[in-house]
Design a protein around this motif. Structure first.
Motif, PDB file in Angstrom:
ATOM      1  N   GLN A   1      51.120 -46.919   8.793  1.00  0.00           N
ATOM      2  CA  GLN A   1      49.666 -47.002   8.704  1.00  0.00           C
ATOM      3  C   GLN A   1      49.188 -46.521   7.329  1.00  0.00           C
ATOM      4  OE1 GLN A   1      47.617 -44.869  11.795  1.00  0.00           O
ATOM      5  NE2 GLN A   1      45.606 -45.634  11.207  1.00  0.00           N
ATOM      6  N   ARG A   2      49.780 -45.424   6.844  1.00  0.00           N
ATOM      7  CA  ARG A   2      49.357 -44.877   5.545  1.00  0.00           C
ATOM      8  C   ARG A   2      49.638 -45.842   4.411  1.00  0.00           C
ATOM      9  NH1 ARG A   2      51.865 -42.017   1.488  1.00  0.00           N
ATOM     10  NH2 ARG A   2      53.832 -41.876   2.653  1.00  0.00           N
TER      11      ARG A   2
ATOM     12  N   GLN B   1      53.715 -53.424   7.590  1.00  0.00           N
ATOM     13  CA  GLN B   1      53.831 -53.896   8.963  1.00  0.00           C
ATOM     14  C   GLN B   1      55.285 -53.884   9.437  1.00  0.00           C
ATOM     15  OE1 GLN B   1      51.105 -54.790  10.853  1.00  0.00           O
ATOM     16  NE2 GLN B   1      49.878 -54.100   9.098  1.00  0.00           N
TER      17      GLN B   1
ATOM     18  N   GLN C   1      55.365 -44.599  12.490  1.00  0.00           N
ATOM     19  CA  GLN C   1      54.123 -45.341  12.677  1.00  0.00           C
ATOM     20  C   GLN C   1      53.010 -44.796  11.780  1.00  0.00           C
ATOM     21  OE1 GLN C   1      53.954 -44.715  16.884  1.00  0.00           O
ATOM     22  NE2 GLN C   1      54.916 -46.670  17.374  1.00  0.00           N
ATOM     23  N   GLU C   2      52.968 -43.474  11.619  1.00  0.00           N
ATOM     24  CA  GLU C   2      51.977 -42.862  10.729  1.00  0.00           C
ATOM     25  C   GLU C   2      52.178 -43.327   9.290  1.00  0.00           C
ATOM     26  OE1 GLU C   2      52.401 -38.686  11.183  1.00  0.00           O
ATOM     27  OE2 GLU C   2      51.675 -38.666  13.268  1.00  0.00           O
ATOM     28  N   ASN C   3      53.437 -43.385   8.851  1.00  0.00           N
ATOM     29  CA  ASN C   3      53.711 -43.806   7.479  1.00  0.00           C
ATOM     30  C   ASN C   3      53.460 -45.294   7.280  1.00  0.00           C
ATOM     31  OD1 ASN C   3      54.443 -41.473   5.948  1.00  0.00           O
ATOM     32  ND2 ASN C   3      56.320 -41.324   7.146  1.00  0.00           N
TER      33      ASN C   3
ATOM     34  N   GLY D   1      50.044 -49.127   4.739  1.00  0.00           N
ATOM     35  CA  GLY D   1      49.523 -50.462   4.989  1.00  0.00           C
ATOM     36  C   GLY D   1      50.609 -51.499   5.193  1.00  0.00           C
TER      37      GLY D   1
END
Length: 425
Positions: free
Chosen positions: A275-276, A280, A271-273, A278
């Motif tokens: 978000q990093r 989905q 999930q962090e990656n 961008g």
């Protein structure tokens, strides 16, 4: 007076003891806080020392053998091994010898062997890097080397061991443009499209990290997704998704991705990656066997395995394991394939892959799956992608990758993958 570097050396020694004596993996130890008490510089030094000792352990033992009549307790032996690694990399003898003598002396059970430790390491210091270079290539522990020789032959295994001893460069997968990424980070674009850096500092300090332009992923691990070709708009399930490199690839390719993994901690990294970068994807924390949502165009199953293909990056593996759990893993892979097939829509594709060098976790699994499922076919055409040598394609229709491939480019992880098409009855 506090001895410089002692904390890092003691921690490196602790790591070796836990891996060799207790059968724990480096990642497990680091994740549970084994380095937490050290500052950033000492953390890096301790892990590097332990990793280098594991990578060269067989050679270190051969170098020690002439000076030891009887193998000492593991506590002492691991101190000597670390001493060999430092002395043979050119470290100053005085500081190295004193540090490992102190480590031996601090243990009540081995303190009487501090004189032996001092004497042996002084002799090793006399040999230094020249003596190290004269010793033979470190061999893989016998429990693993024997099945590898049976599978690939002695010459190939020697090549694999050369790659293991050399370690692994850093490979990146670009979100969009690998050529632009290579220019930005000073890397090289590999034949399959990954970007490789032979020398690098802190990964998070590389250009494009903060903006999510890339993620770390070995070149071999990046190929299973590429076997699916254009995934734009497809519903794709990434089963056993963590650490998430393939999820990111699929999302970057325009797929509607669902990533499933049973580890909440590892899924948090995914999930962090996401978000990093961008990108989905739907993330689900679930046991693979309990996930039953079907109708996918493709399922990517990177099944739990022996991980024997990753030894050049994880040299602790052949010392922390002995192969006793592999039978259970192989049985689990078989049932996972059968379950994954139930999640496909008619005509859907299953990409089965493992980061293993053992045919029982690759070629044999696919042969058996084709026998169990009469309407299943290996899609050989999917293997025709840039950078893949036709010699890597196997008889049953899979792709076998080994660390001794691309020796002039720095090798690759050992991997097996195959695209299985689920045709309607």
């Amino acid at each position: 007076m506090r001895q410089t570097g002692l904390s890092a050396r003691r921690t490196a020694h602790h790591l070796l003891m836990q891996i060799i004596d207790e059968g724990r993996l480096m990642s497990e130890l680091v994740g549970s806080g084994a380095l937490a008490s050290l500052g950033p510089e000492d953390r890096a030094r301790a892990q590097r020392l332990a990793t280098e000792a594991l990578r060269g352990l067989d050679r270190a033992d051969r170098m020690l053998k002439p000076y030891i009549k009887k193998t000492p307790p593991t506590h002492v032996m691991n101190a000597l091994r670390l001493g060999v690694i430092e002395l043979c990399s050119g470290a100053a003898a005085h500081g190295v010898v004193n540090a490992y003598v102190e480590i031996v002396a601090r243990n009540k059970r081995t303190q009487a062997m501090k004189g032996l430790t001092n004497a042996v390491l002084r002799k090793i210091a006399d040999e230094g890097p020249e003596g190290w270079a004269k010793r033979a290539l470190p061999l893989t522990p016998g429990w693993l080397r024997q099945p590898l020789v049976a599978a690939w032959g002695r010459e190939a295994v020697t090549g694999i061991e050369v790659a293991h001893f050399a370690g692994a460069p850093l490979d990146l997968t670009a979100r969009t443009d690998p050529v632009a990424l290579a220019d930005a980070v000073g890397g090289t674009v590999l034949p399959t499209g990954s970007v490789r850096l032979a020398d690098h500092g802190q990964v998070s300090a590389l250009p494009g990290y903060e903006t999510g332009d890339w993620w770390v992923q070995d070149a071999a691990a990046a190929l299973p997704v590429k076997l699916l070709g254009d995934v734009t708009g497809l519903r794709v399930l990434d089963l056993c998704a963590a650490p998430g490199g393939k999820t990111l690839q699929l999302a970057a390719g325009g797929a509607q991705v669902t990533a499933v993994d049973m580890s909440a901690r590892r899924m948090a990294r995914v999930q962090e990656n996401l978000q990093r970068t961008g990108l989905q994807a739907k993330t689900v924390i679930s046991d693979a066997f309990e996930y039953d949502e079907g109708g996918y165009d493709a399922v990517l199953l990177d099944a739990p395995c022996s991980a024997t293909g990753t030894i050049r990056r994880h040299p602790d593996l052949p010392y922390a394991k002995d192969g006793s759990e592999f039978g259970a893993l192989i049985a689990q892979q078989e049932t996972m394939i059968d379950h994954a097939l139930t999640l496909l829509k008619p005509g859907g594709r299953l990409v089965f892959c493992t980061c293993s060098l053992l045919p029982d976790e690759g070629e044999v699994q696919v042969e058996d799956a084709l026998e169990r499922h009469p309407h299943l076919q290996a899609d050989r055409s999917a293997l025709d992608i840039p950078g893949v040598d036709p010699a890597w394609i196997t008889d049953e229709g899979g792709l076998r990758l080994r660390p001794d491939y691309w020796p002039d480019l720095g090798g690759m992880d050992g991997f097996y993958m195959s695209v299985l098409r689920h045709n309607a009855a």
